[in-house]
Design a protein around this motif. Structure first.
Motif, PDB file in Angstrom:
ATOM      1  N   ALA A 282     -98.198 -58.197 -21.652  1.00  0.00           N
ATOM      2  CA  ALA A 282     -99.415 -57.422 -21.887  1.00  0.00           C
ATOM      3  C   ALA A 282     -99.350 -56.714 -23.228  1.00  0.00           C
ATOM      4  CB  ALA A 282     -99.607 -56.416 -20.754  1.00  0.00           C
ATOM      5  N   ARG A 283     -98.197 -56.223 -23.568  1.00  0.00           N
ATOM      6  CA  ARG A 283     -98.065 -55.522 -24.844  1.00  0.00           C
ATOM      7  C   ARG A 283     -98.142 -56.494 -26.018  1.00  0.00           C
ATOM      8  NH1 ARG A 283     -94.423 -53.310 -28.562  1.00  0.00           N
ATOM      9  NH2 ARG A 283     -94.982 -51.189 -29.177  1.00  0.00           N
ATOM     10  N   ALA A 284     -97.572 -57.690 -25.856  1.00  0.00           N
ATOM     11  CA  ALA A 284     -97.613 -58.677 -26.935  1.00  0.00           C
ATOM     12  C   ALA A 284     -99.034 -59.161 -27.188  1.00  0.00           C
ATOM     13  CB  ALA A 284     -96.711 -59.854 -26.585  1.00  0.00           C
ATOM     14  N   ALA A 285     -99.863 -59.187 -26.139  1.00  0.00           N
ATOM     15  CA  ALA A 285    -101.240 -59.656 -26.284  1.00  0.00           C
ATOM     16  C   ALA A 285    -102.153 -58.607 -26.900  1.00  0.00           C
ATOM     17  CB  ALA A 285    -101.784 -60.069 -24.913  1.00  0.00           C
ATOM     18  N   ARG A 286    -101.686 -57.384 -26.978  1.00  0.00           N
ATOM     19  CA  ARG A 286    -102.510 -56.318 -27.540  1.00  0.00           C
ATOM     20  C   ARG A 286    -102.660 -56.524 -29.039  1.00  0.00           C
ATOM     21  NH1 ARG A 286    -100.171 -50.298 -27.469  1.00  0.00           N
ATOM     22  NH2 ARG A 286     -98.681 -51.387 -28.829  1.00  0.00           N
TER      23      ARG A 286
ATOM     24  N   PRO B  42     -91.709 -61.370 -31.789  1.00  0.00           N
ATOM     25  CA  PRO B  42     -90.687 -61.300 -30.734  1.00  0.00           C
ATOM     26  C   PRO B  42     -91.234 -60.578 -29.509  1.00  0.00           C
ATOM     27  CG  PRO B  42     -89.769 -60.687 -32.862  1.00  0.00           C
ATOM     28  CD  PRO B  42     -91.256 -60.792 -33.057  1.00  0.00           C
ATOM     29  N   ALA B  43     -90.899 -61.093 -28.356  1.00  0.00           N
ATOM     30  CA  ALA B  43     -91.441 -60.522 -27.117  1.00  0.00           C
ATOM     31  C   ALA B  43     -90.835 -59.169 -26.786  1.00  0.00           C
ATOM     32  CB  ALA B  43     -91.195 -61.484 -25.958  1.00  0.00           C
ATOM     33  N   GLY B  44     -89.724 -58.834 -27.418  1.00  0.00           N
ATOM     34  CA  GLY B  44     -89.069 -57.578 -27.085  1.00  0.00           C
ATOM     35  C   GLY B  44     -88.227 -57.722 -25.830  1.00  0.00           C
ATOM     36  N   ARG B  45     -87.629 -56.642 -25.427  1.00  0.00           N
ATOM     37  CA  ARG B  45     -86.804 -56.684 -24.225  1.00  0.00           C
ATOM     38  C   ARG B  45     -86.843 -55.322 -23.549  1.00  0.00           C
ATOM     39  NH1 ARG B  45     -81.744 -54.377 -25.198  1.00  0.00           N
ATOM     40  NH2 ARG B  45     -81.372 -53.829 -27.388  1.00  0.00           N
TER      41      ARG B  45
ATOM     42  N   ASN C 290    -101.277 -48.774 -18.448  1.00  0.00           N
ATOM     43  CA  ASN C 290    -102.556 -48.194 -18.856  1.00  0.00           C
ATOM     44  C   ASN C 290    -102.612 -47.955 -20.358  1.00  0.00           C
ATOM     45  OD1 ASN C 290    -103.936 -47.511 -16.126  1.00  0.00           O
ATOM     46  ND2 ASN C 290    -101.844 -46.751 -15.885  1.00  0.00           N
ATOM     47  N   THR C 291    -101.493 -47.618 -20.946  1.00  0.00           N
ATOM     48  CA  THR C 291    -101.447 -47.333 -22.383  1.00  0.00           C
ATOM     49  C   THR C 291    -100.620 -48.350 -23.155  1.00  0.00           C
ATOM     50  OG1 THR C 291     -99.498 -45.915 -22.090  1.00  0.00           O
ATOM     51  CG2 THR C 291    -101.666 -44.860 -21.926  1.00  0.00           C
ATOM     52  N   LEU C 292     -99.862 -49.177 -22.427  1.00  0.00           N
ATOM     53  CA  LEU C 292     -98.934 -50.142 -23.019  1.00  0.00           C
ATOM     54  C   LEU C 292     -97.936 -49.456 -23.947  1.00  0.00           C
ATOM     55  CD1 LEU C 292    -101.295 -53.181 -23.662  1.00  0.00           C
ATOM     56  CD2 LEU C 292     -99.666 -52.834 -21.797  1.00  0.00           C
ATOM     57  N   ASP C 293     -97.573 -48.236 -23.580  1.00  0.00           N
ATOM     58  CA  ASP C 293     -96.540 -47.494 -24.291  1.00  0.00           C
ATOM     59  C   ASP C 293     -95.405 -47.184 -23.325  1.00  0.00           C
ATOM     60  OD1 ASP C 293     -97.685 -47.367 -26.827  1.00  0.00           O
ATOM     61  OD2 ASP C 293     -98.956 -45.670 -26.262  1.00  0.00           O
ATOM     62  N   CYS C 294     -94.257 -46.874 -23.900  1.00  0.00           N
ATOM     63  CA  CYS C 294     -93.096 -46.492 -23.099  1.00  0.00           C
ATOM     64  C   CYS C 294     -92.620 -45.125 -23.553  1.00  0.00           C
ATOM     65  CB  CYS C 294     -91.973 -47.514 -23.261  1.00  0.00           C
ATOM     66  SG  CYS C 294     -90.444 -47.060 -22.401  1.00  0.00           S
ATOM     67  N   SER C 295     -92.227 -44.304 -22.604  1.00  0.00           N
ATOM     68  CA  SER C 295     -91.642 -43.002 -22.927  1.00  0.00           C
ATOM     69  C   SER C 295     -90.279 -42.909 -22.265  1.00  0.00           C
ATOM     70  CB  SER C 295     -92.549 -41.864 -22.441  1.00  0.00           C
ATOM     71  OG  SER C 295     -92.706 -41.913 -21.034  1.00  0.00           O
ATOM     72  N   GLY C 296     -89.342 -42.320 -22.969  1.00  0.00           N
ATOM     73  CA  GLY C 296     -87.998 -42.187 -22.427  1.00  0.00           C
ATOM     74  C   GLY C 296     -86.955 -42.589 -23.441  1.00  0.00           C
ATOM     75  N   ALA C 297     -85.736 -42.107 -23.231  1.00  0.00           N
ATOM     76  CA  ALA C 297     -84.664 -42.319 -24.204  1.00  0.00           C
ATOM     77  C   ALA C 297     -84.246 -43.775 -24.312  1.00  0.00           C
ATOM     78  CB  ALA C 297     -83.459 -41.457 -23.823  1.00  0.00           C
ATOM     79  N   LEU C 298     -84.459 -44.580 -23.265  1.00  0.00           N
ATOM     80  CA  LEU C 298     -83.964 -45.958 -23.268  1.00  0.00           C
ATOM     81  C   LEU C 298     -85.062 -46.984 -23.508  1.00  0.00           C
ATOM     82  CD1 LEU C 298     -81.428 -45.784 -20.295  1.00  0.00           C
ATOM     83  CD2 LEU C 298     -80.992 -45.514 -22.744  1.00  0.00           C
ATOM     84  N   CYS C 299     -86.213 -46.550 -24.028  1.00  0.00           N
ATOM     85  CA  CYS C 299     -87.290 -47.497 -24.287  1.00  0.00           C
ATOM     86  C   CYS C 299     -86.885 -48.480 -25.381  1.00  0.00           C
ATOM     87  CB  CYS C 299     -88.554 -46.756 -24.726  1.00  0.00           C
ATOM     88  SG  CYS C 299     -89.353 -45.849 -23.388  1.00  0.00           S
ATOM     89  N   ASN C 300     -87.127 -49.760 -25.135  1.00  0.00           N
ATOM     90  CA  ASN C 300     -86.909 -50.814 -26.128  1.00  0.00           C
ATOM     91  C   ASN C 300     -88.216 -51.580 -26.272  1.00  0.00           C
ATOM     92  OD1 ASN C 300     -83.938 -50.722 -26.754  1.00  0.00           O
ATOM     93  ND2 ASN C 300     -83.843 -50.925 -24.525  1.00  0.00           N
ATOM     94  N   LEU C 301     -88.924 -51.319 -27.363  1.00  0.00           N
ATOM     95  CA  LEU C 301     -90.251 -51.901 -27.518  1.00  0.00           C
ATOM     96  C   LEU C 301     -90.278 -53.079 -28.481  1.00  0.00           C
ATOM     97  CD1 LEU C 301     -92.393 -48.645 -27.633  1.00  0.00           C
ATOM     98  CD2 LEU C 301     -91.751 -50.035 -25.677  1.00  0.00           C
TER      99      LEU C 301
END
Length: 372
Positions: free
Chosen positions: A291-295, A308-311, A360-371
C-alpha cells in the motif's frame, strides 16, 4: 416646605426632616432592640434591571452547568490516582531506636522464583522470595532487595524479634507475613521512594552500606543472597526449627494485578482474548508495504524496476481490530509491532518502544520503523 431645601439633599434626609425626626434617626439609625437579643434580618430590594453590578441568580448558573455536562460534549474521565502511601516521604523510620545488640541483615537477589502473574505495570512477571529469619539471640533489622517485581513472604523462628524492614528494588515490592506492628518501608525506582533504590546480590554488596548508614546509622552485619526464591537469614535451620508467620498474612496471589490491567505481553494477550487485537502475519506486513509503495510520492523520479519495497522488522506482531489502549510496559523485549487497518482508530496511550504501522496514513511511528 421643601421648596427652600437644596436640590442635592438626599431623599432620606428630606423624609427625616419632614417627619420631624432628630439627627439621630438619619442615615445611621440606632437600634432600640435589647443588645442581648438577636438582630432581625433585613431584606434588600433587588437592584434595577439595568444595574450592571447585579449578579445572576444562582439557579441560572446551576442550570448552565447542568446543560454543559448533558449536551453530549463531555463524557466521564477514567483516572486512577497513584497511591501516595506506596512511597515513603522521608528516608527514615520515625521513632525507631535500635538497641546496641541489634543485628542488621541484608538479603535478596535480582529476582525470585517466577510467578505466572503480574503485580505492577512494568510488564514483567512477578517473582516470590520466601524469607526465613532465624536469629533468637538478638533483635534484627532487615534490608531486603530485588530488581524484579517481588512478593516477599516472611516467616521467623520462635524467639526471633524483627524490629523493622526496609525493602527496595527497581520495580514494585510487596511484603506479607509480618505482624502489623513491625514498621516496614518500601522505596523503589518505580515509586520514587525517598531512599532511592537498591537490590541485594553478592555483586551489589558495595552499594548497600551507604543506604544502611543513612537509614539505620550503622553498617550491615551480614548479607544473605537468596537462591531459587528462598533465603535463610541468621543461623541455619535445623530439623527442629519451627517457623511461624502472621495469622492475617495475605497470600501472594492477593497482590495479582487484574487481567484487564495486565501490562506488557500479558496485557496484549488479554486484548487478543477480548477481540481487540489479533496476531499479525507476514502477509499483514507485506500488505502495508504494498500500500505504501503504491502511494504517489511527489518529486521522486521513476526508478527502473520500481522502488525498493522496503522491509518491516516485525517483533511480536499484532493487528488492531477495535479501539484499543496500549497496555503499560511495552519496552525492550516487551515491545511489539502493531498494524492499524484502514478505518480502525489508532490506539491511544503509551506505545513504549513499539512500532505502529498505520494503513490510514501509510506512516510508521516508533523507534524500529523501517520505511525504506
Amino acid at each position: 416646605m421643601f421648596q427652600h431645601l437644596p436640590r442635592w439633599l438626599p431623599i432620606a434626609l428630606i423624609v427625616g426632616v419632614a417627619s420631624g425626626c432628630d439627627g439621630s434617626m438619619g442615615l445611621f439609625p440606632r437600634s432600640s432592640a435589647d443588645p442581648t437579643e438577636a438582630p432581625t434580618a433585613s431584606v434588600q430590594a433587588p437592584s434595577p434591571a439595568g444595574d450592571a453590578m447585579q449578579e445572576p441568580p444562582v439557579a441560572t448558573a446551576m442550570t448552565q452547568a447542568t446543560v454543559a455536562t448533558s449536551d453530549g460534549a463531555t463524557k466521564p474521565f477514567a483516572f486512577q490516582a497513584p497511591n501516595a502511601t506506596d512511597a515513603p516521604a522521608t528516608c527514615s523510620f520515625d521513632g525507631l531506636v535500635l538497641p546496641a545488640e541489634a543485628k542488621l541483615f541484608a538479603a535478596g537477589a535480582y529476582g525470585g522464583r517466577r510467578l505466572d502473574y503480574q503485580i505492577d505495570q512494568s510488564g514483567s512477571e512477578a517473582t516470590q522470595i520466601d524469607v526465613a529469619v532465624n536469629h533468637p539471640d538478638a533483635p534484627v533489622v532487615l534490608m531486603l532487595g530485588s530488581y524484579e517485581p517481588t512478593v516477599w513472604n516472611i516467616g521467623w523462628s520462635s524467639g526471633t524479634r524483627i524490629l523493622a524492614v526496609l525493602v527496595s528494588g527497581y520495580h514494585r515490592q510487596v511484603v506479607t507475613g509480618l505482624p502489623a506492628g513491625v514498621p516496614t518501608m518500601v522505596s523503589t525506582y518505580d515509586n520514587k521512594g525517598a531512599c532511592g533504590y537498591y537490590y541485594v546480590t553478592a555483586e551489589k554488596a558495595g552499594t548497600l552500606n551507604p543506604v544502611a548508614r543513612r537509614v539505620f546509622g550503622r553498617p550491615i552485619d551480614m548479607v544473605f543472597p537468596a537462591r531459587e526464591g528462598r533465603v535463610v537469614i541468621g543461623s541455619p535451620l535445623t530439623a527442629s526449627t519451627a517457623l511461624i508467620t502472621d495469622q492475617s498474612a495475605k497470600p501472594p496471589q492477593s497482590f495479582r494485578t487484574p487481567d484487564s490491567q495486565q501490562a506488557g505481553p500479558a496485557g496484549l494477550e488479554y486484548a487478543v482474548s477480548q477481540g481487540l487485537l489479533r496476531r499479525a502475519s507476514q502477509a499483514d506486513a507485506d500488505a502495508w508495504l504494498a500500500a505504501r509503495a503504491a502511494r504517489a510520492v511527489a518529486d521522486i523520479p521513476p526508478i527502473a524496476g520500481g522502488r525498493p519495497a522496503g522491509r518491516i522488522t516485525m517483533h511480536n506482531g499484532y493487528v488492531v481490530q477495535k479501539a484499543f489502549v496500549f497496555p503499560a510496559g511495552l519496552y525492550g523485549a516487551h515491545s511489539a509491532t502493531f498494524f492499524v487497518p484502514k478505518g480502525v482508530p489508532r490506539p491511544t496511550g503509551n506505545a513504549g518502544h513499539s512500532s505502529v504501522y498505520d494503513f490510514n496514513t501509510l506512516d510508521c511511528s516508533g523507534a524500529l520503523c523501517n520505511l525504506d
